[in-house]
Design a protein around this motif. Sequence first.
Motif, PDB file in Angstrom:
ATOM      1  N   GLU A  50     -10.119   8.643 -10.029  1.00  0.00           N
ATOM      2  CA  GLU A  50      -8.803   7.669 -10.759  1.00  0.00           C
ATOM      3  C   GLU A  50      -7.444   8.485 -10.352  1.00  0.00           C
ATOM      4  O   GLU A  50      -7.482   9.678 -10.456  1.00  0.00           O
ATOM      5  N   ILE A  51      -6.742   7.766  -9.978  1.00  0.00           N
ATOM      6  CA  ILE A  51      -5.264   8.529  -9.805  1.00  0.00           C
ATOM      7  C   ILE A  51      -4.453   7.998 -11.136  1.00  0.00           C
ATOM      8  O   ILE A  51      -4.269   6.726 -11.275  1.00  0.00           O
ATOM      9  N   PHE A  52      -3.793   8.806 -11.613  1.00  0.00           N
ATOM     10  CA  PHE A  52      -3.016   8.565 -13.000  1.00  0.00           C
ATOM     11  C   PHE A  52      -1.524   8.500 -12.661  1.00  0.00           C
ATOM     12  O   PHE A  52      -1.013   9.779 -12.456  1.00  0.00           O
ATOM     13  N   THR A  53      -0.938   7.666 -12.417  1.00  0.00           N
ATOM     14  CA  THR A  53       0.565   7.574 -11.903  1.00  0.00           C
ATOM     15  C   THR A  53       1.659   7.987 -12.902  1.00  0.00           C
ATOM     16  O   THR A  53       1.475   7.216 -14.104  1.00  0.00           O
ATOM     17  N   THR A  54       2.591   8.540 -12.585  1.00  0.00           N
ATOM     18  CA  THR A  54       3.839   8.984 -13.661  1.00  0.00           C
ATOM     19  C   THR A  54       4.983   8.191 -13.175  1.00  0.00           C
ATOM     20  O   THR A  54       6.045   8.420 -14.135  1.00  0.00           O
ATOM     21  N   SER A  55       4.927   7.238 -12.284  1.00  0.00           N
ATOM     22  CA  SER A  55       6.143   6.224 -11.879  1.00  0.00           C
ATOM     23  C   SER A  55       5.639   5.132 -11.205  1.00  0.00           C
ATOM     24  O   SER A  55       4.452   5.203 -10.766  1.00  0.00           O
ATOM     25  N   ASP A  56       6.554   4.055 -11.393  1.00  0.00           N
ATOM     26  CA  ASP A  56       6.129   3.016 -10.642  1.00  0.00           C
ATOM     27  C   ASP A  56       6.033   3.009  -9.160  1.00  0.00           C
ATOM     28  O   ASP A  56       5.347   2.701  -8.368  1.00  0.00           O
ATOM     29  N   ALA A  57       6.898   4.182  -8.435  1.00  0.00           N
ATOM     30  CA  ALA A  57       6.793   4.593  -7.225  1.00  0.00           C
ATOM     31  C   ALA A  57       5.659   5.149  -6.815  1.00  0.00           C
ATOM     32  O   ALA A  57       4.994   5.041  -5.690  1.00  0.00           O
ATOM     33  N   GLN A  58       5.053   5.857  -7.798  1.00  0.00           N
ATOM     34  CA  GLN A  58       3.778   6.747  -7.398  1.00  0.00           C
ATOM     35  C   GLN A  58       2.698   5.617  -7.430  1.00  0.00           C
ATOM     36  O   GLN A  58       2.051   5.700  -6.305  1.00  0.00           O
ATOM     37  N   GLN A  59       2.677   4.775  -8.238  1.00  0.00           N
ATOM     38  CA  GLN A  59       1.810   3.654  -8.198  1.00  0.00           C
ATOM     39  C   GLN A  59       1.966   2.964  -6.831  1.00  0.00           C
ATOM     40  O   GLN A  59       0.676   2.665  -6.236  1.00  0.00           O
ATOM     41  N   LYS A  60       2.963   2.569  -6.430  1.00  0.00           N
ATOM     42  CA  LYS A  60       3.056   1.921  -5.153  1.00  0.00           C
ATOM     43  C   LYS A  60       2.625   2.602  -3.900  1.00  0.00           C
ATOM     44  O   LYS A  60       1.954   1.825  -3.157  1.00  0.00           O
ATOM     45  N   VAL A  61       2.963   3.928  -3.855  1.00  0.00           N
ATOM     46  CA  VAL A  61       2.558   4.590  -2.580  1.00  0.00           C
ATOM     47  C   VAL A  61       0.718   4.875  -2.809  1.00  0.00           C
ATOM     48  O   VAL A  61       0.296   4.679  -1.985  1.00  0.00           O
ATOM     49  N   ALA A  62       0.215   5.057  -4.011  1.00  0.00           N
ATOM     50  CA  ALA A  62      -0.964   5.244  -4.192  1.00  0.00           C
ATOM     51  C   ALA A  62      -1.993   4.060  -3.661  1.00  0.00           C
ATOM     52  O   ALA A  62      -2.845   4.085  -3.123  1.00  0.00           O
ATOM     53  N   ARG A  63      -1.366   2.985  -4.259  1.00  0.00           N
ATOM     54  CA  ARG A  63      -2.170   1.585  -3.940  1.00  0.00           C
ATOM     55  C   ARG A  63      -1.965   1.440  -2.413  1.00  0.00           C
ATOM     56  O   ARG A  63      -2.886   0.594  -1.853  1.00  0.00           O
ATOM     57  N   ALA A  64      -0.719   1.600  -1.819  1.00  0.00           N
ATOM     58  CA  ALA A  64      -0.668   1.269  -0.395  1.00  0.00           C
ATOM     59  C   ALA A  64      -1.636   2.250   0.284  1.00  0.00           C
ATOM     60  O   ALA A  64      -2.112   1.895   1.456  1.00  0.00           O
ATOM     61  N   TYR A  65      -1.689   3.548   0.073  1.00  0.00           N
ATOM     62  CA  TYR A  65      -2.338   4.283   0.732  1.00  0.00           C
ATOM     63  C   TYR A  65      -3.916   3.853   0.681  1.00  0.00           C
ATOM     64  O   TYR A  65      -4.717   3.928   1.572  1.00  0.00           O
ATOM     65  N   ILE A  66      -4.440   3.596  -0.457  1.00  0.00           N
ATOM     66  CA  ILE A  66      -5.674   2.982  -0.741  1.00  0.00           C
ATOM     67  C   ILE A  66      -5.853   1.802   0.305  1.00  0.00           C
ATOM     68  O   ILE A  66      -7.185   1.740   0.946  1.00  0.00           O
ATOM     69  N   ALA A  67      -5.152   0.980   0.412  1.00  0.00           N
ATOM     70  CA  ALA A  67      -5.093  -0.095   1.389  1.00  0.00           C
ATOM     71  C   ALA A  67      -5.099   0.124   2.603  1.00  0.00           C
ATOM     72  O   ALA A  67      -5.939  -0.239   3.480  1.00  0.00           O
ATOM     73  N   GLN A  68      -4.498   1.027   2.971  1.00  0.00           N
ATOM     74  CA  GLN A  68      -4.353   1.682   4.459  1.00  0.00           C
ATOM     75  C   GLN A  68      -5.647   2.279   4.913  1.00  0.00           C
ATOM     76  O   GLN A  68      -6.109   1.983   5.882  1.00  0.00           O
ATOM     77  N   LEU A  69      -6.126   3.026   3.922  1.00  0.00           N
ATOM     78  CA  LEU A  69      -7.639   3.729   4.562  1.00  0.00           C
ATOM     79  C   LEU A  69      -8.651   2.691   4.316  1.00  0.00           C
ATOM     80  O   LEU A  69      -9.451   2.944   5.334  1.00  0.00           O
TER      81      LEU A  69
END
Length: 228
Positions: free
Chosen positions: A147-166
């Motif tokens: 699990e990734i616990f994000t500290t900002s909306d920007a982090q959440q956007k980057v994390a979800r985008a990277y999972i989709a990319q992979l």
Amino acid sequence: MRKPSLRAGKSILATALLAGLMACSAGFARSKPVALPDPTLDLPSTAAAGEQTAVFAGGCFWGVEAVFEHVKGVRQATSGYSGGNSGSAEYDTVSTGRTGHAESVKVVYDPSKVSYGQLLKVYFSVAHDPTQLNRQSPDVGTQYRSEIFTTSDAQQKVARAYIAQLTAARVFPAPIVTRVEPLKAFYPAEAYHQDYLKLHPNDPYIVYNDAPKLVHLKQLFPTLYKGG
């Protein structure tokens, strides 16, 4: 230090793994590092030094903490608990798997030296196996989830985008099961958990499960790796 019964349990299991599974490690420890593409979406770097925080969960926090402690630009990595409440943020309680907590690592880093996307790349490639649900290596339970616990909306956007990319690139042989949720709170773990790999390098659990992660980190990220 860790209570004898708890530490002994992991060490006995790890010794058995060392003796019987060195030739066949599938399902317990990743035998080869996974080379991943850079994130197509990342947070912008800064010219001036500063501090940002990221929180990652991926199995026993000893190894995850050690990996990030060896990444250039990371100022501090702390083992702890995220996902539950303060009253249950204690090792024996979290170990029941019924608290909602995951063993997590808070990473304080300098975004002028390492980006959030680069930390994600390290997390997915060498820190843990993102295809294992509620387990990592020999450890089983929701407290060991990815699990990734994000500290900002920007982090959440980057994390979800990277999972989709992979996922689209099919870089793993099984689906990524990593959760992405906003961080509610991080509770530091007991003192005997901090810097565990550094203080107990010969513990069989460390030797088999976590020390190889540092080898893989150095192999895949030679410019980001820092010794010590």
